[in-house]
Write a protein that holds these residues in place. Structure first.
Motif, mmCIF file in Angstrom:
data_model
loop_
_atom_site.group_PDB
_atom_site.id
_atom_site.type_symbol
_atom_site.label_atom_id
_atom_site.label_comp_id
_atom_site.label_asym_id
_atom_site.label_seq_id
_atom_site.Cartn_x
_atom_site.Cartn_y
_atom_site.Cartn_z
ATOM 1 N N ALA A 32 11.219 16.280 -4.753
ATOM 2 C CA ALA A 32 10.928 17.659 -5.129
ATOM 3 C C ALA A 32 9.557 18.091 -4.630
ATOM 4 O O ALA A 32 9.400 19.165 -4.070
ATOM 5 C CB ALA A 32 11.009 17.809 -6.644
ATOM 6 N N GLU A 39 7.832 3.578 -5.850
ATOM 7 C CA GLU A 39 7.516 4.658 -6.778
ATOM 8 C C GLU A 39 7.238 4.203 -8.217
ATOM 9 O O GLU A 39 6.239 4.617 -8.801
ATOM 10 C CB GLU A 39 8.679 5.650 -6.785
ATOM 11 C CG GLU A 39 8.251 7.040 -6.451
ATOM 12 C CD GLU A 39 9.442 7.951 -6.222
ATOM 13 O OE1 GLU A 39 10.495 7.755 -6.860
ATOM 14 O OE2 GLU A 39 9.306 8.849 -5.384
ATOM 15 N N GLY A 56 12.723 14.519 -9.025
ATOM 16 C CA GLY A 56 13.653 15.570 -8.661
ATOM 17 C C GLY A 56 15.006 14.994 -8.250
ATOM 18 O O GLY A 56 16.050 15.414 -8.734
ATOM 19 N N GLY A 110 15.874 15.775 -11.770
ATOM 20 C CA GLY A 110 15.800 17.205 -12.052
ATOM 21 C C GLY A 110 16.822 18.034 -11.283
ATOM 22 O O GLY A 110 17.388 18.984 -11.831
ATOM 23 N N LYS A 144 15.968 25.681 -17.039
ATOM 24 C CA LYS A 144 15.689 24.345 -17.573
ATOM 25 C C LYS A 144 14.279 24.275 -18.155
ATOM 26 O O LYS A 144 14.078 23.777 -19.266
ATOM 27 C CB LYS A 144 15.843 23.320 -16.437
ATOM 28 C CG LYS A 144 15.356 21.926 -16.778
ATOM 29 C CD LYS A 144 15.510 20.980 -15.595
ATOM 30 C CE LYS A 144 14.517 21.278 -14.488
ATOM 31 N NZ LYS A 144 14.658 20.362 -13.346
ATOM 32 N N GLY A 146 6.822 11.477 -14.100
ATOM 33 C CA GLY A 146 7.636 12.351 -13.266
ATOM 34 C C GLY A 146 7.887 13.680 -13.971
ATOM 35 O O GLY A 146 7.768 13.776 -15.209
ATOM 36 N N GLY A 147 8.258 14.687 -13.203
ATOM 37 C CA GLY A 147 8.450 16.026 -13.772
ATOM 38 C C GLY A 147 9.495 16.076 -14.869
ATOM 39 O O GLY A 147 9.392 16.865 -15.813
HETATM 40 N N1 LIG Z 1 8.509 21.531 -17.650
HETATM 41 C C1 LIG Z 1 9.530 20.910 -17.038
HETATM 42 N N2 LIG Z 1 10.680 20.649 -17.709
HETATM 43 C C2 LIG Z 1 11.702 20.036 -17.112
HETATM 44 N N3 LIG Z 1 11.697 19.617 -15.830
HETATM 45 C C3 LIG Z 1 10.584 19.854 -15.115
HETATM 46 C C4 LIG Z 1 9.451 20.510 -15.663
HETATM 47 N N4 LIG Z 1 8.506 20.596 -14.694
HETATM 48 C C5 LIG Z 1 9.028 20.029 -13.594
HETATM 49 N N5 LIG Z 1 10.270 19.590 -13.827
HETATM 50 C C6 LIG Z 1 11.210 18.953 -12.882
HETATM 51 O O1 LIG Z 1 10.641 17.795 -12.347
HETATM 52 C C7 LIG Z 1 11.204 17.541 -11.053
HETATM 53 C C8 LIG Z 1 10.118 17.184 -10.084
HETATM 54 O O2 LIG Z 1 9.462 16.048 -10.521
HETATM 55 P P1 LIG Z 1 8.567 15.155 -9.541
HETATM 56 O O3 LIG Z 1 7.618 16.004 -8.789
HETATM 57 O O4 LIG Z 1 8.020 14.052 -10.360
HETATM 58 O O5 LIG Z 1 9.694 14.622 -8.557
HETATM 59 P P2 LIG Z 1 9.547 13.902 -7.160
HETATM 60 O O6 LIG Z 1 8.532 12.800 -7.276
HETATM 61 O O7 LIG Z 1 9.308 14.901 -6.120
HETATM 62 O O8 LIG Z 1 11.012 13.318 -6.988
HETATM 63 P P3 LIG Z 1 11.527 11.811 -6.755
HETATM 64 O O9 LIG Z 1 10.802 10.956 -7.734
HETATM 65 O O10 LIG Z 1 12.988 11.919 -7.010
HETATM 66 O O11 LIG Z 1 11.215 11.506 -5.339
HETATM 67 C C9 LIG Z 1 11.936 18.804 -10.644
HETATM 68 O O12 LIG Z 1 13.316 18.605 -10.742
HETATM 69 C C10 LIG Z 1 11.466 19.819 -11.678
HETATM 70 O O13 LIG Z 1 12.460 20.799 -11.950
#
Ligand SMILES: Nc1ncnc2c1ncn2[C@@H]1O[C@H](COP(=O)(O)OP(=O)(O)OP(=O)(O)O)[C@@H](O)[C@H]1O
Length: 343
Positions: free
Chosen positions: A18, A136, A161, A184, A212, A288-289
Motif C-alpha cells: 500500500a 517485513e 495492505g 487492508g 473502513k 501495519g496500517g
Molecule cells: N485507520 C485505519 N483503519 C483501518 N485500516 C487502515 C487505517 N489506516 C490505514 N489503514 C490500512 O492499512 C493498509 C496499509 O498499511 P501499511 O502501510 O502498513 O501496508 P504496507 O506495508 O504497504 O503493505 P504490506 O505489508 O502488505 O506490504 C491499507 O490497507 C489501509 O487502508
C-alpha cells in the motif's frame, strides 16, 4: 565512523503493497507515499509515482493506467516496481549522490530469488552501493521496539495492505511465521462486495477504504455510526448516495478479519511452549496500517486469550525497523536474509 559515512546517507526502505516509506539514517522517515505508479499503457512511460499517481486511480483516461506494482504483497510487476523504487530513492537523496548509499529494504517474508534479484537491481539502478534485504515481520518487530535479540519469545502481527504476517521471534531470528495474502485491500474489497450485494451500488476502492477508516470495525462499536456513501447504481447506471451503518460494515468485514485471526491462532499452536509462555506474559504486538482498524485488538484478545498491544505508530514500524538495522551494522548482519555488493 569515518567521514565518508556522514555523506553516505544510508537509507531504509519499507517497500509495501500500500505504502512505501523511506528512512534516512540520522533523520528518520522522509518519504511516505502510496505504492502507485501511473504509466502510459501504450509506451509504458512513467507519468507519475506515489501521491500524484494515487489521485489518478479510477480516474484515468483510456491510455493511462495507475498500477499498484506490489499488489498482493509480492512484486506483481517487476519493471514498474523498479521504476518506483528508483524514483523514491532518488527523491529521498535529493542532491546528487556524494557517495552511493547503502540501503536496507524490507520485503514480504517468503519472497522468491527472482523477486530478490529484482529488488537488488532496482537498488543498483537507483545508485545504491550495497543492499540488504530484511523480512517485513522482523523489521516490524524491531520498529515496534520488541526485544528481538533476547532469548524470549515475541509475537508480531503486521497487517499491511496486501499481506498480513504473523511471526514469533527469538534470538534475532524468526522461529515460526505465517504470511497470508489478506490485508487492508481485501478488507476494502469485502466492503465493495457487500454494498454491491445489498444495495446494487458499485463503489470505488478509494471510497471503500474511506468507509473502513471512518466507520469500519472488527469488534462491535459501543455506539452505532453511519456515513453517506456515493457510487453508481447498477440498475439505473446513475450516481446514487446512501447511508451505511457501522454494524453493516462490521458484518461485511467478518470474513477477511476472521482469516487473520485464524492465522494468529495457527501460529500460536505451532509455537514452542517456552516461547508461548513468554507471549502469554508480554502479549501480541500489532503493527501495519491494519492495526488501526477499530477493535481489531479487542477481537484478537478475545479470540486468543492473549494480551494485545497496538504499536505506537503502526504505519511506521517497518520503516523504523529498517532504519534501526542500518544504525547498527552488527544487528544488520544478524537480521537480514541476504545482502549484495552492488558497486
Ligand atoms: N485507520 C485505519 N483503519 C483501518 N485500516 C487502515 C487505517 N489506516 C490505514 N489503514 C490500512 O492499512 C493498509 C496499509 O498499511 P501499511 O502501510 O502498513 O501496508 P504496507 O506495508 O504497504 O503493505 P504490506 O505489508 O502488505 O506490504 C491499507 O490497507 C489501509 O487502508
Amino acid at each position: 565512523m569515518g567521514v565518508l559515512n556522514i555523506f553516505s546517507r544510508d537509507l531504509g526502505i519499507d517497500l509495501g503493497t500500500a505504502n512505501t516509506l523511506v528512512y534516512i539514517r540520522g533523520k528518520g522517515i522522509v518519504i511516505r507515499e502510496p505504492s502507485v505508479v501511473a504509466i502510459r499503457s501504450d509506451t509504458r512511460e512513467v507519468l507519475a509515482v506515489g501521491e500524484e499517481a494515487k489521485r489518478m486511480i479510477g480516474r484515468t483516461p483510456g491510455n493511462i493506467v495507475a498500477i499498484r506494482p506490489m499488489r498482493d504483497g509480492v512484486i506483481a510487476d517487476f519493471d514498474v516496481t523498479q521504476e518506483m523504487l528508483k524514483y523514491f530513492i532518488r527523491k529521498a537523496m535529493k542532491r546528487p549522490l556524494v557517495v552511493h548509499p547503502r540501503v536496507v529494504i524490507s520485503v514480504p517474508s517468503g519472497v522468491t530469488e527472482v523477486e530478490k534479484r529484482a529488488v537488488y537491481e532496482a537498488a543498483r539502478q537507483a545508485g545504491a552501493r550495497e543492499a540488504y534485504l530484511i523480512e517485513e515481520p522482523m523489521a516490524a518487530a524491531i520498529g515496534a521496539g520488541l526485544p528481538v535479540h533476547e532469548p524470549t519469545g515475541s509475537m508480531v502481527v503486521d497487517i499491511g495492505g496486501g499481506t498480513s504476517e504473523v511471526a514469533v521471534i527469538s534470538l534475532g531470528g524468526i522461529v515460526t511465521s505465517r504470511s497470508l495474502r489478506i490485508g487492508g485491500n481485501k478488507i476494502d474489497d469485502a466492503i465493495i462486495f457487500y454494498i454491491k450485494k445489498e444495495y446494487n451500488l458499485m463503489i470505488g476502492e478509494r471510497t471503500a477504504e474511506e468507509i473502513k477508516i471512518t466507520i469500519g470495525s472488527a469488534y462491535p462499536k459501543e455506539e452505532e455510526q453511519d456515513m453517506e456513501v456515493r457510487g453508481r447504481d447498477l440498475v439505473t447506471g446513475l450516481p446514487k448516495t446512501l447511508r451505511i451503518t457501522s454494524s453493516e460494515i462490521l458484518e461485511a468485514l467478518k470474513e477477511p478479519v476472521s482469516q487473520i485471526v485464524e492465522a494468529i491462532k495457527l501460529t500460536l499452536e505451532k509455537t514452542p511452549p517456552e516461547l508461548a509462555a513468554d507471549i502469554m506474559d508480554k502479549g501480541i504486538m500489532l503493527t501495519g496500517g491494519g492495526a488501526l482498524l477499530d477493535g481489531i485488538d479487542k477481537l484478537i484478545a478475545q479470540e486468543t486469550g492473549m494480551p494485545v498491544h497496538i504499536a505506537e505508530a503502526p504505519l511506521d514500524c517497518v520503516a523504523v525497523g529498517t532504519g534501526r538495522a542500518l544504525e547498527e551494522l552488527e544487528v544488520l548482519r544478524r537480521v537480514t536474509i541476504s545482502s549484495k555488493n552492488l558497486a
